[in-house]
Design a protein around this motif. Sequence first.
Motif, PDB file in Angstrom:
ATOM      1  N   PRO A  53       7.687  -7.074   2.044  1.00 11.93           N
ATOM      2  CA  PRO A  53       7.294  -6.914   3.594  1.00 11.93           C
ATOM      3  C   PRO A  53       6.954  -7.582   3.892  1.00 11.93           C
ATOM      4  O   PRO A  53       6.450  -7.007   5.536  1.00 11.93           O
ATOM      5  CB  PRO A  53       6.296  -5.284   2.122  1.00 11.93           C
ATOM      6  CG  PRO A  53       6.547  -5.785   0.884  1.00 11.93           C
ATOM      7  CD  PRO A  53       7.192  -6.985   0.541  1.00 11.93           C
ATOM      8  N   ALA A  54       6.298  -8.747   3.562  1.00 12.56           N
ATOM      9  CA  ALA A  54       5.186  -9.314   4.159  1.00 12.56           C
ATOM     10  C   ALA A  54       6.772  -9.859   5.177  1.00 12.56           C
ATOM     11  O   ALA A  54       5.849 -10.270   7.130  1.00 12.56           O
ATOM     12  CB  ALA A  54       4.517 -11.126   4.217  1.00 12.56           C
ATOM     13  N   VAL A  55       7.543  -9.806   5.580  1.00 14.06           N
ATOM     14  CA  VAL A  55       8.671 -10.827   6.392  1.00 14.06           C
ATOM     15  C   VAL A  55       9.165  -9.525   7.232  1.00 14.06           C
ATOM     16  O   VAL A  55       8.946  -9.426   8.111  1.00 14.06           O
ATOM     17  CB  VAL A  55       9.698 -11.463   5.659  1.00 14.06           C
ATOM     18  CG1 VAL A  55      10.692 -11.432   6.320  1.00 14.06           C
ATOM     19  CG2 VAL A  55       9.478 -12.155   4.557  1.00 14.06           C
ATOM     20  N   PRO A  79      -2.114   2.725   4.176  1.00 10.39           N
ATOM     21  CA  PRO A  79      -3.266   2.250   3.884  1.00 10.39           C
ATOM     22  C   PRO A  79      -3.240   1.010   4.128  1.00 10.39           C
ATOM     23  O   PRO A  79      -2.271   0.589   3.327  1.00 10.39           O
ATOM     24  CB  PRO A  79      -4.427   3.223   2.682  1.00 10.39           C
ATOM     25  CG  PRO A  79      -3.978   4.427   1.915  1.00 10.39           C
ATOM     26  CD  PRO A  79      -1.926   4.183   2.637  1.00 10.39           C
ATOM     27  N   ALA A  80      -4.063   0.658   5.059  1.00  8.47           N
ATOM     28  CA  ALA A  80      -4.560  -1.471   5.424  1.00  8.47           C
ATOM     29  C   ALA A  80      -4.944  -1.818   4.303  1.00  8.47           C
ATOM     30  O   ALA A  80      -5.223  -1.252   3.458  1.00  8.47           O
ATOM     31  CB  ALA A  80      -4.868  -1.388   6.759  1.00  8.47           C
ATOM     32  N   PRO A  81      -3.583  -2.549   3.291  1.00 12.22           N
ATOM     33  CA  PRO A  81      -4.035  -3.495   2.177  1.00 12.22           C
ATOM     34  C   PRO A  81      -5.225  -4.235   2.580  1.00 12.22           C
ATOM     35  O   PRO A  81      -6.115  -3.993   1.190  1.00 12.22           O
ATOM     36  CB  PRO A  81      -2.634  -4.067   1.995  1.00 12.22           C
ATOM     37  CG  PRO A  81      -2.151  -4.184   2.990  1.00 12.22           C
ATOM     38  CD  PRO A  81      -2.083  -2.597   3.881  1.00 12.22           C
ATOM     39  N   SER A  82      -5.193  -4.519   3.654  1.00 18.44           N
ATOM     40  CA  SER A  82      -6.746  -5.313   3.684  1.00 18.44           C
ATOM     41  C   SER A  82      -7.923  -4.585   3.608  1.00 18.44           C
ATOM     42  O   SER A  82      -8.787  -4.892   2.684  1.00 18.44           O
ATOM     43  CB  SER A  82      -7.207  -6.344   4.848  1.00 18.44           C
ATOM     44  OG  SER A  82      -6.314  -5.588   5.814  1.00 18.44           O
ATOM     45  N   ALA A  83      -8.177  -2.910   4.024  1.00 22.08           N
ATOM     46  CA  ALA A  83      -8.613  -2.193   3.972  1.00 22.08           C
ATOM     47  C   ALA A  83      -9.397  -2.054   2.159  1.00 22.08           C
ATOM     48  O   ALA A  83     -10.440  -2.079   2.198  1.00 22.08           O
ATOM     49  CB  ALA A  83      -8.590  -0.863   4.767  1.00 22.08           C
ATOM     50  N   LEU A  84      -8.133  -1.640   2.012  1.00 20.28           N
ATOM     51  CA  LEU A  84      -7.859  -0.870   0.454  1.00 20.28           C
ATOM     52  C   LEU A  84      -8.862  -2.834  -0.616  1.00 20.28           C
ATOM     53  O   LEU A  84      -9.292  -2.320  -1.588  1.00 20.28           O
ATOM     54  CB  LEU A  84      -7.214  -0.530  -0.474  1.00 20.28           C
ATOM     55  CG  LEU A  84      -6.426   0.844  -0.280  1.00 20.28           C
ATOM     56  CD1 LEU A  84      -6.541   1.266   1.112  1.00 20.28           C
ATOM     57  CD2 LEU A  84      -5.680   1.021  -0.791  1.00 20.28           C
ATOM     58  N   TRP A 131      -6.326 -12.244   7.829  1.00 24.50           N
ATOM     59  CA  TRP A 131      -5.064 -11.535   6.354  1.00 24.50           C
ATOM     60  C   TRP A 131      -4.127 -11.745   6.555  1.00 24.50           C
ATOM     61  O   TRP A 131      -3.060 -11.726   7.782  1.00 24.50           O
ATOM     62  CB  TRP A 131      -5.455 -10.652   5.922  1.00 24.50           C
ATOM     63  CG  TRP A 131      -6.510  -9.308   5.473  1.00 24.50           C
ATOM     64  CD1 TRP A 131      -7.810  -9.197   6.569  1.00 24.50           C
ATOM     65  CD2 TRP A 131      -7.252  -9.543   4.195  1.00 24.50           C
ATOM     66  NE1 TRP A 131      -8.559  -9.059   5.689  1.00 24.50           N
ATOM     67  CE2 TRP A 131      -8.661  -9.156   4.532  1.00 24.50           C
ATOM     68  CE3 TRP A 131      -6.343 -10.222   3.082  1.00 24.50           C
ATOM     69  CZ2 TRP A 131      -9.678  -9.105   3.768  1.00 24.50           C
ATOM     70  CZ3 TRP A 131      -7.654  -9.811   2.128  1.00 24.50           C
ATOM     71  CH2 TRP A 131      -8.743  -9.467   2.063  1.00 24.50           C
ATOM     72  N   ARG A 132      -2.791 -12.030   5.795  1.00 23.13           N
ATOM     73  CA  ARG A 132      -1.664 -12.630   5.853  1.00 23.13           C
ATOM     74  C   ARG A 132      -1.371 -11.772   4.266  1.00 23.13           C
ATOM     75  O   ARG A 132      -1.495 -11.333   3.532  1.00 23.13           O
ATOM     76  CB  ARG A 132      -1.402 -13.682   4.541  1.00 23.13           C
ATOM     77  CG  ARG A 132      -1.596 -15.061   5.670  1.00 23.13           C
ATOM     78  CD  ARG A 132      -1.595 -16.346   4.956  1.00 23.13           C
ATOM     79  NE  ARG A 132      -2.450 -16.725   3.635  1.00 23.13           N
ATOM     80  CZ  ARG A 132      -3.196 -17.219   3.530  1.00 23.13           C
ATOM     81  NH1 ARG A 132      -4.014 -17.518   4.571  1.00 23.13           N
ATOM     82  NH2 ARG A 132      -3.725 -17.154   2.219  1.00 23.13           N
ATOM     83  N   GLN A 133       0.380 -11.614   4.824  1.00 18.62           N
ATOM     84  CA  GLN A 133       0.442  -9.960   4.236  1.00 18.62           C
ATOM     85  C   GLN A 133       1.042 -11.036   2.826  1.00 18.62           C
ATOM     86  O   GLN A 133       1.662 -10.357   1.806  1.00 18.62           O
ATOM     87  CB  GLN A 133       1.595  -9.809   5.344  1.00 18.62           C
ATOM     88  CG  GLN A 133       1.756  -8.686   6.422  1.00 18.62           C
ATOM     89  CD  GLN A 133       1.133  -7.423   5.943  1.00 18.62           C
ATOM     90  OE1 GLN A 133       1.366  -6.398   4.767  1.00 18.62           O
ATOM     91  NE2 GLN A 133       0.662  -6.716   7.125  1.00 18.62           N
ATOM     92  N   ALA A 186       5.064 -11.291  -5.534  1.00 17.79           N
ATOM     93  CA  ALA A 186       3.775 -10.348  -5.000  1.00 17.79           C
ATOM     94  C   ALA A 186       3.598 -10.155  -3.236  1.00 17.79           C
ATOM     95  O   ALA A 186       3.280 -11.124  -3.323  1.00 17.79           O
ATOM     96  CB  ALA A 186       2.586  -9.635  -6.581  1.00 17.79           C
ATOM     97  N   GLY A 187       3.310  -9.717  -3.133  1.00 16.53           N
ATOM     98  CA  GLY A 187       2.019  -9.915  -1.341  1.00 16.53           C
ATOM     99  C   GLY A 187       1.079  -8.913  -1.433  1.00 16.53           C
ATOM    100  O   GLY A 187       0.138  -8.036  -2.322  1.00 16.53           O
TER     101      GLY A 187
END
Length: 607
Positions: free
Chosen positions: A109-111, A561-566, A538-540, A491-492
């Motif tokens: 997902p990050a790529v 949801p934005a993972p950084s927010a969670l 943040w990096r994914q 994992a990301g």
Amino acid sequence: MSLRRFLLLAAVLLTSASGAAEAPISNRLSDHPSPYLAMHGNDPVHWQVWSEAVFARAARENKLVFVSSGYFSCHWCHVMQRESYLDPAIAAYINTHFIPVKIDRELLPAVDAGLIDFVERTRGQAGWPLNVFLTPAGHPLIGILYLPPKTFQSFVDNLVQRWKAEPTQLADMAKSAAEATAVRPSAQTDQRKEPVQLAPLLRQQALAMADELAGGFGEQNKFPMTPQLLALLDVQARDPNEQLAEFLRLTLDQMAARGLRDHLGGGFFRYTVDPTWRTPHYEKMLYDNALLARVYLRAADVLSVPAYRDIARETVDFVIDTLSAPGGGYYAALSAVDDAGVEGGYYLWDREELQRLAGDDWPLLERYWGLDAAAADPSGELLMPAQSVAELAHAVNKPVADVERIVAAMKDRLIQQRFKRSVPVDTKVLAGWNGLLLTALVDAAAQLEAGRSNGRFTLAAAKLRSFILEHFVSGDALVRARADGAPLGAAGLEDYAYVIAGLQRWHEVFGSAQAADGVRIDSLLTQAWARFHGERGWRQGEDVLLQWGSGEPAIADGPMPAPSALLMAASHSAPETSKRLRAALALALPAVERQPFWHASYIGLYR
């Protein structure tokens, strides 16, 4: 070089032609554990997996890397495979002039997020199949979405000629464009804003984008937009507003009553291709259904609509009944196409088959499904009620109980008939998506089962929690996925964020019996901050190889949801991350203020 100049030069690539030849490499996907990658294992394109070796070979041979990203349940990914990647002539040309790489976006997902960002910036929109050409150094040069085969062949011809003529100039152009988008560190303050100052901004922007006639947001395709709905429900709970309440009820009613929802088998599709929620894109994703179950549970309380609990219950039942993996956890998705390659074929009906199954009850059922009001759809009928059972009973002057019995019997016959059909399943079990489901299962257990220890959702939540801890948590780290029982991929950020949120929600509801959960959560939180957060944001993911972007102060909400927010929300009670949390909140605040709708998951963090 400015990003604007990059866009102008990139556009020239659409108007050149021809190519060169190099020794081919072989397709490496035939036995891949990802169902999406494995389905490309017999393509004549010599697909490689994403790796450092790809870029090393590209540098040695001075070739562009052709990266095609998609996923198993994507209809247009199947179409482009059939039309272009299975075409021997197109495949031979790709093999000769590029190093071709296939990516399962759900494994990397990050790529994929970096490629999506590049294509959105350079073309104005993005989606899948996502096709991006990278320089040997890993800088994106140009990207395209689905193209028909002749257009695609012409495009790659033009690109090859341009690369042969000006490889250094194009490589420098791509590098300069990537550097222009890099986030620069800025002075950070500990500025905070009370939620009442941000919540009205979100409400105002959401209502400005709202479709007041059909519900939802936008005027073309309609997506559930679950992060925004969850945030707006929280805003409504804290600061009731009748206009927002009416819009939320309209949206939730439309999503549940029309084509976004499967009215026979349960569950929701990913989106509809029209603005009135009528015609779905037929894939069903685990994350959509987990999030929508939470939306309807929350809305039942906030909007005082008890019927929403039934929709949530049916949605969670669908996930348990349909997506449970035999070894534990839950599968990623059901495909948009059936086993015959027909989009929506699993869900559509022709009228002759419906009449045969209905028998003497056909006139009543034709009216219930609204099939008497339009000509037969040649692609088949997607069944959705045109009116309630009570309304139909009144219209035909029959007792409600009789009509209810007839409709229920017909649904049973249709479901049994549909069991004879088949729809492909993406059998990957993804850590992050299962973390989202764990939160939904715990919410369902807490709200629908009144603390019963033997309730279906309580037992499912307990089983999923144990599976996550046993099969995804390895020491202080996570693995991304499991396929055929084996770990798959790194994992990301989203995996850590969603798994931590799920475990934390479990601990909040059932934590008295599981004291060790707090230690595990704190350990994963520490790892997540160390792996995915730096002075630029943040990096994914880690070591993604893609040379695009260097950190985001606030990752925007997407379908999830934005993972950084969670992750920041989960860190509020963790003293060891408090200093980093304050700095991250300050860095994110300008983006949240500027675009609260696209950063809705952050609104509750500024308290």
